[in-house]
Design an enzyme around this catalytic site. Sequence first.
Site, mmCIF file in Angstrom:
data_model
loop_
_atom_site.group_PDB
_atom_site.id
_atom_site.type_symbol
_atom_site.label_atom_id
_atom_site.label_comp_id
_atom_site.label_asym_id
_atom_site.label_seq_id
_atom_site.Cartn_x
_atom_site.Cartn_y
_atom_site.Cartn_z
ATOM 1 N N LYS A 16 38.855 45.912 39.863
ATOM 2 C CA LYS A 16 37.701 46.650 40.712
ATOM 3 C C LYS A 16 37.779 48.188 40.771
ATOM 4 C CE LYS A 16 34.636 42.645 42.434
ATOM 5 N NZ LYS A 16 34.377 42.118 43.320
ATOM 6 N N LYS B 133 27.278 31.737 39.068
ATOM 7 C CA LYS B 133 27.397 31.641 41.117
ATOM 8 C C LYS B 133 27.515 30.217 41.196
ATOM 9 C CE LYS B 133 29.087 35.925 42.696
ATOM 10 N NZ LYS B 133 29.762 36.308 42.619
#
Length: 340
Positions: free
Chosen positions: A228, A117
């Site tokens: 997803k 991240k």
Amino acid sequence: MPAPIVPLDELLARTHIVSLPLNTKFRGVTRREAALIEGTAEVAGQPVWSEFSPFLEYGPAEAATWLAAAIEYGFSPTLERRGSGSVPVNATVPAVAAERVAEVLARYDGCEVVKVKVAERGHSLADDLARLEAVREAAPDARLRIDANAGWSVAEAAAALRTLTDAGFEFEYAEQPVATIDELVALRETLAGGPAARIRIAADELVRKASDPLQVAASGAADHLVVKAQPLGGVSRAAEIVRASGLTATVSSALDTSVGIVMGAQLAALLPEPAFAAGLGTVSLFADEVSEPRRPVGGCISLAPVVPDEAALRTNAAPKERRSWWFERMRECYARLEAK
């Protein structure tokens, strides 16, 4: 979204609302609530469980897509589900200080790909660079990805990607460096002709939250999709979006329980080659589960069904008022699916 294939009363009767503690605050909460549904389908002689867990702030229009995914996975007699095998997954390093990177990576057994991240609010590019250096030191043979969660402007993203390229980093892709399709196009134009132009761009939010998830591919704004199962309406629809886009794709988690993780793993197993390690190693974020946690083993997640433990379902049952809230939410979402 197709009309439901199971009556509402039966769906609710098969649903358990759980509240699971997290190891760290996520999206402002310390517990993850989810509806876990015992379906009528079977895989390898085991009942198929599915998950409905849109985030609490999502309204019925968006959440209905997640319910369509849960109904398909638990009840569709035609959906392909594999009872054995596995899919590779990546390790995920959140925006932690560099000295914590080795500790985080130790949670991911055998993962050969690491997603890091970056662009976290309150952090600097120097923080991101130090975190990546720590990953390179702890896992020198790992393939790297970065995920900015749309945290940069076009100018910031261009400067960051150039800096990281100059530092010798190579990435499978940079995920959602900026927020919009127009910004992605502008970023690619800004980087054109330089070494950082080699970095492939992946789109996440612009796929799962878009009214047209194929627009980002049609516009040439990205090289790669992050998909997803729940937010896209199910395994079948998500797989079709990938095929229609003509792009490569990674399957990722929506902070699913182990039940939802397997839904994602089944989607990953259906995608065309080349296979990219899935972002499904997120169960380590949970402090408790309703089944044996589906964590990576040897860098992979098993496709075997997850069947919750009855005692764990009782122990982690949500309070009565939260169960009522979730059942009403399911009724509203079901009504939207019926109206289709």
